[in-house]
Motif scaffolding. Structure first.
Motif, short mmCIF file in Angstrom:
data_model
loop_
_atom_site.label_atom_id
_atom_site.label_comp_id
_atom_site.label_asym_id
_atom_site.label_seq_id
_atom_site.Cartn_x
_atom_site.Cartn_y
_atom_site.Cartn_z
N GLN A 190 47.58 31.94 49.68
CA GLN A 190 47.45 32.28 50.97
C GLN A 190 45.75 32.66 51.23
OE1 GLN A 190 49.54 35.77 52.40
NE2 GLN A 190 50.39 34.64 53.94
N ALA A 191 45.18 33.12 50.26
CA ALA A 191 43.82 33.22 50.41
C ALA A 191 42.87 32.29 49.96
CB ALA A 191 43.34 34.62 49.26
N GLY A 192 43.56 31.22 49.54
CA GLY A 192 42.91 29.88 49.38
C GLY A 192 42.52 29.76 47.77
N VAL A 242 35.89 31.91 40.53
CA VAL A 242 34.99 31.76 41.84
C VAL A 242 34.38 33.17 42.13
CG1 VAL A 242 35.07 31.26 44.22
CG2 VAL A 242 36.63 30.01 42.71
N ASN A 243 35.10 34.11 42.13
CA ASN A 243 34.53 35.47 42.58
C ASN A 243 33.68 36.12 41.52
OD1 ASN A 243 35.09 35.22 45.41
ND2 ASN A 243 37.25 35.43 44.60
N GLN A 244 33.75 35.75 40.33
CA GLN A 244 33.14 36.24 38.88
C GLN A 244 33.67 37.77 39.00
OE1 GLN A 244 28.93 35.41 39.38
NE2 GLN A 244 29.37 33.13 38.81
N VAL A 245 35.01 37.93 39.07
CA VAL A 245 35.47 39.69 38.99
C VAL A 245 36.40 39.38 37.56
CG1 VAL A 245 35.32 39.88 41.21
CG2 VAL A 245 37.45 38.98 40.37
N GLN A 304 39.61 38.68 48.26
CA GLN A 304 38.26 38.20 49.11
C GLN A 304 38.64 36.67 49.12
OE1 GLN A 304 34.63 38.91 47.47
NE2 GLN A 304 33.37 38.06 49.18
N ARG A 305 38.66 36.22 50.48
CA ARG A 305 38.65 34.62 50.77
C ARG A 305 37.51 34.06 50.24
NH1 ARG A 305 41.58 33.74 56.39
NH2 ARG A 305 39.27 33.13 56.61
N PHE A 356 38.49 39.26 54.08
CA PHE A 356 39.48 39.69 52.98
C PHE A 356 40.60 39.84 53.56
CE2 PHE A 356 36.87 41.82 49.68
CZ PHE A 356 35.73 42.01 50.17
N TYR A 357 41.63 39.49 52.54
CA TYR A 357 43.01 39.71 52.90
C TYR A 357 43.55 40.98 52.29
CZ TYR A 357 44.49 35.05 54.68
OH TYR A 357 44.60 33.80 55.45
N TYR A 358 44.24 41.95 52.98
CA TYR A 358 44.95 43.07 52.53
C TYR A 358 46.42 42.78 52.71
CZ TYR A 358 40.42 45.08 53.16
OH TYR A 358 39.13 45.16 53.05
N TYR A 359 47.19 43.05 51.59
CA TYR A 359 48.69 43.00 51.36
C TYR A 359 49.20 44.36 51.35
CZ TYR A 359 47.34 38.16 50.50
OH TYR A 359 46.49 37.04 50.44
N ASP A 360 50.32 44.44 51.85
CA ASP A 360 51.43 45.34 51.67
C ASP A 360 52.08 45.78 50.09
OD1 ASP A 360 51.15 46.18 54.34
OD2 ASP A 360 53.01 44.87 55.00
N LYS A 361 52.48 46.83 50.10
CA LYS A 361 53.17 47.26 48.63
C LYS A 361 54.51 46.21 48.43
CE LYS A 361 51.60 51.93 48.71
NZ LYS A 361 52.04 53.41 48.61
#
Length: 131
Positions: free
Chosen positions: A72-74, A84-87, A103-104, A109-114
């Motif tokens: 969903q975030a690509g 890509v994000n180097q994390v 992080q898109r 940012f996308y935030y998701y539920d539990k």
């Protein structure tokens, strides 16, 4: 003529060794069967590994849920996201283990539920990559 040095696996191993995250033996690092999941993803993110094959998910699982969130975030999956994000770590809900925030590519940012977000009718759209 301009030449560029291409990073080799030995450089990745040196970096990993300097961070004390992995074993000093390259055979142990490349053998993913004796590694933790986070160590495997760290090696794959640094090595720029491409998937060998792909198939679509048939039924829901925790892994399919997380893949759904990454896609969903690509991103293909966690490995591409880290690359890509180097994390090193992805924020997850401690109760469920599902991805919490991504992080898109456009730096939003996308935030998701539990709880589960991938409905049964969406499961067949999730791509599962094999490395």
């Amino acid at each position: 003529m301009v030449t560029q040095e291409v990073p080799h696996i030995s450089r990745c191993l040196e970096e990993a060794h300097s961070l004390d995250e992995f074993s000093t033996s390259y055979k142990e690092v490349l053998n993913t069967s004796n590694m933790k999941k986070s160590e495997v993803s760290g090696v794959m993110a640094k090595a720029d590994i491409k998937p060998k094959s792909i198939h679509h998910a048939k039924k829901w699982s925790d892994d399919v849920e997380n893949l759904y969130r990454f896609q969903q975030a690509g991103y293909r999956d966690e490995f591409e996201y880290k690359q890509v994000n180097q994390v090193d770590m992805v924020e997850c809900w401690p109760e469920t283990g599902f991805v919490k925030k991504l992080q898109r590519r456009d730096n939003t940012f996308y935030y998701y539920d539990k709880q589960r977000e991938c409905e049964d009718e969406e499961v067949h759209k999730v791509k599962v990559y094999v490395y």
